[in-house]
Design a protein around this motif. Sequence first.
Motif, PDB file in Angstrom:
ATOM      1  N   ASN A 121     -10.384   2.671  -4.968  1.00  0.00           N
ATOM      2  CA  ASN A 121      -9.399   1.664  -4.552  1.00  0.00           C
ATOM      3  C   ASN A 121      -9.707   0.286  -5.152  1.00  0.00           C
ATOM      4  O   ASN A 121      -8.943  -0.239  -5.964  1.00  0.00           O
TER       5      ASN A 121
ATOM      6  N   ARG B 142      -7.370   9.417  -2.170  1.00  0.00           N
ATOM      7  CA  ARG B 142      -6.305   9.614  -3.164  1.00  0.00           C
ATOM      8  C   ARG B 142      -6.755  10.586  -4.254  1.00  0.00           C
ATOM      9  O   ARG B 142      -6.442  10.398  -5.437  1.00  0.00           O
TER      10      ARG B 142
ATOM     11  N   LYS C  87      -1.022   8.720   2.628  1.00  0.00           N
ATOM     12  CA  LYS C  87      -0.906   7.656   1.629  1.00  0.00           C
ATOM     13  C   LYS C  87       0.197   8.064   0.657  1.00  0.00           C
ATOM     14  O   LYS C  87       1.329   8.201   1.084  1.00  0.00           O
TER      15      LYS C  87
ATOM     16  N   ASP D 284     -15.128  10.346  -0.870  1.00  0.00           N
ATOM     17  CA  ASP D 284     -13.980   9.749  -0.204  1.00  0.00           C
ATOM     18  C   ASP D 284     -12.824   9.957  -1.179  1.00  0.00           C
ATOM     19  O   ASP D 284     -12.640   9.189  -2.123  1.00  0.00           O
TER      20      ASP D 284
ATOM     21  N   SER E 293       0.850  -1.202   0.000  1.00  0.00           N
ATOM     22  CA  SER E 293       0.000   0.000   0.000  1.00  0.00           C
ATOM     23  C   SER E 293       0.875   1.237   0.000  1.00  0.00           C
ATOM     24  O   SER E 293       2.033   1.192   0.436  1.00  0.00           O
TER      25      SER E 293
ATOM     26  N   HIS F 128     -14.730   1.888  -0.335  1.00  0.00           N
ATOM     27  CA  HIS F 128     -13.969   1.705   0.905  1.00  0.00           C
ATOM     28  C   HIS F 128     -14.872   1.935   2.109  1.00  0.00           C
ATOM     29  O   HIS F 128     -14.824   1.189   3.094  1.00  0.00           O
TER      30      HIS F 128
ATOM     31  N   GLY G 255      -8.357   8.611   7.221  1.00  0.00           N
ATOM     32  CA  GLY G 255      -9.401   8.690   6.195  1.00  0.00           C
ATOM     33  C   GLY G 255     -10.708   8.119   6.722  1.00  0.00           C
ATOM     34  O   GLY G 255     -11.794   8.645   6.460  1.00  0.00           O
ATOM     35  N   THR G 256     -10.600   7.035   7.479  1.00  0.00           N
ATOM     36  CA  THR G 256     -11.794   6.407   8.049  1.00  0.00           C
ATOM     37  C   THR G 256     -12.523   7.392   8.957  1.00  0.00           C
ATOM     38  O   THR G 256     -13.760   7.514   8.906  1.00  0.00           O
TER      39      THR G 256
HETATM   40  N1  TLP Z   1      -7.167   2.111   2.365  1.00  0.00           N
HETATM   41  C1  TLP Z   1      -6.177   1.147   2.804  1.00  0.00           C
HETATM   42  C2  TLP Z   1      -6.848  -0.101   3.358  1.00  0.00           C
HETATM   43  O1  TLP Z   1      -7.824   0.249   4.278  1.00  0.00           O
HETATM   44  C3  TLP Z   1      -7.478  -0.975   2.319  1.00  0.00           C
HETATM   45  C4  TLP Z   1      -5.267   0.810   1.639  1.00  0.00           C
HETATM   46  O2  TLP Z   1      -4.200   0.242   1.920  1.00  0.00           O
HETATM   47  O3  TLP Z   1      -5.585   1.127   0.491  1.00  0.00           O
HETATM   48  N2  TLP Z   1     -10.635   5.595   1.599  1.00  0.00           N
HETATM   49  C5  TLP Z   1      -9.916   4.872   0.720  1.00  0.00           C
HETATM   50  C6  TLP Z   1     -10.287   4.898  -0.713  1.00  0.00           C
HETATM   51  C7  TLP Z   1      -8.816   4.125   1.164  1.00  0.00           C
HETATM   52  O4  TLP Z   1      -8.136   3.394   0.289  1.00  0.00           O
HETATM   53  C8  TLP Z   1      -8.476   4.147   2.530  1.00  0.00           C
HETATM   54  C9  TLP Z   1      -7.338   3.324   3.054  1.00  0.00           C
HETATM   55  C10 TLP Z   1      -9.260   4.914   3.402  1.00  0.00           C
HETATM   56  C11 TLP Z   1     -10.338   5.635   2.889  1.00  0.00           C
HETATM   57  C12 TLP Z   1      -9.031   4.948   4.893  1.00  0.00           C
HETATM   58  O5  TLP Z   1      -7.904   5.609   5.246  1.00  0.00           O
HETATM   59  P1  TLP Z   1      -7.226   5.351   6.682  1.00  0.00           P
HETATM   60  O6  TLP Z   1      -6.441   4.090   6.534  1.00  0.00           O
HETATM   61  O7  TLP Z   1      -6.398   6.565   6.882  1.00  0.00           O
HETATM   62  O8  TLP Z   1      -8.313   5.234   7.666  1.00  0.00           O
END
Ligand code: TLP
Length: 349
Positions: free
Chosen positions: A145, A177, A205, A174, A11, A88, A63-64
């Motif tokens: 994603n 990216r 990221k 969302d 990732s 996601h 992001g969550t």
């Molecule tokens: N994605 C992570 C994993 O959770 C799958 C990754 O390695 O790709 N929106 C999108 C589109 C994301 O890909 C992610 C993280 C998040 C939100 C959440 O971000 P975090 O990890 O900062 O909570």
Amino acid sequence: MSLNNYIDLRSDTLTIPTEAMRKAMAAAVVGDDVFEEDPTINRLQEMAAARMGMEAGLFVSSGTMGNLVAMLTHCQRGDEMIVGDQAHIFYYEAGSSAAVGGIHPHTILNQRDGSLKLDDIEMAIRTDDEHFPVTRMVALENTHNRMGGTFLTSAYTKEVATLAHSRGLKLHIDGARIFNAAVAQGVEVCKLAQPADSVTFCLSKGLSAPVGSVLCGTKDFIRLARRRRKVIGGGMRQAGILAAAGIVALEQMVDRLSEDHTNAKKLALGIAGIRGLSVDLASVQTNMVYFNIDPALPFDAIELCRRALAGNVKMLDTAPRRIRAVTHAWVSSAEIDMAIQVLADAVKA
Ligand code: TLP
């Protein structure tokens, strides 16, 4: 530049802060952000809002959390949000909308390019009937994603916003990216974000900051969002130490994302050339490469990842015969060549 001697393609979250970030973090002027007195966080939030073409921003831990705060701000308990079945928010956020917010996700099919069909959105909007939850929000994901890092255009986003607004709904993006989406299309990121009512984007990221995301929207929305962030324990104190890295991320790490996209294309072409592996090259638009293992081969994704690990390449199995590889600032073009060779050997082994 590899990470701990591995070519780590699991990732872009694996990126670590740059020297410039570490210096900025050490020197950051900080204050108590629950009192809104952290100058570094205030600056990051202003910069982020300006980049997104929105009025205000809110620094959140992930992001969550940004997506959850947005859902909690747009919706009440028992309300419904329309979201892609591969989003996601729906797939990877531990059911947060329902678990924390009592918000009912109404999933509709994600198209291969990550979009939702306008007709499907229209059909999913509830009529005024006491049997139904009240539809409040539509969520898009840019880049997408699970659909391969595909991007949505500004024209499409505007169409969804027009539909949502004409039916009294809010649109959240969302945009974990979203800078990858902007760089890949050669457009200002605000063109992709502005049609929406809110957007979350991530600093940790491809942009390489250690922690943090920013939720952006109108001043009124962000005022309410601060309260929701507090509810879930996200009011931080001298977190300007973290925001300082986020400022460097925005200033120094956006334009270089194109290198990651070039590397992803190179990796995809290399993988497509390995017998038994297949890639949908059209979906490789930013920094992600998903590839499939031919059912005739006597091993699955877990086994292929294990073999690649023996060659110091890390990747993620996302389905029994599907693997994801993500390019980022800590993987060079030369290391992509090495990763292709390791994979070719792993398939033959
Ligand atoms: N994605 C992570 C994993 O959770 C799958 C990754 O390695 O790709 N929106 C999108 C589109 C994301 O890909 C992610 C993280 C998040 C939100 C959440 O971000 P975090 O990890 O900062 O909570």
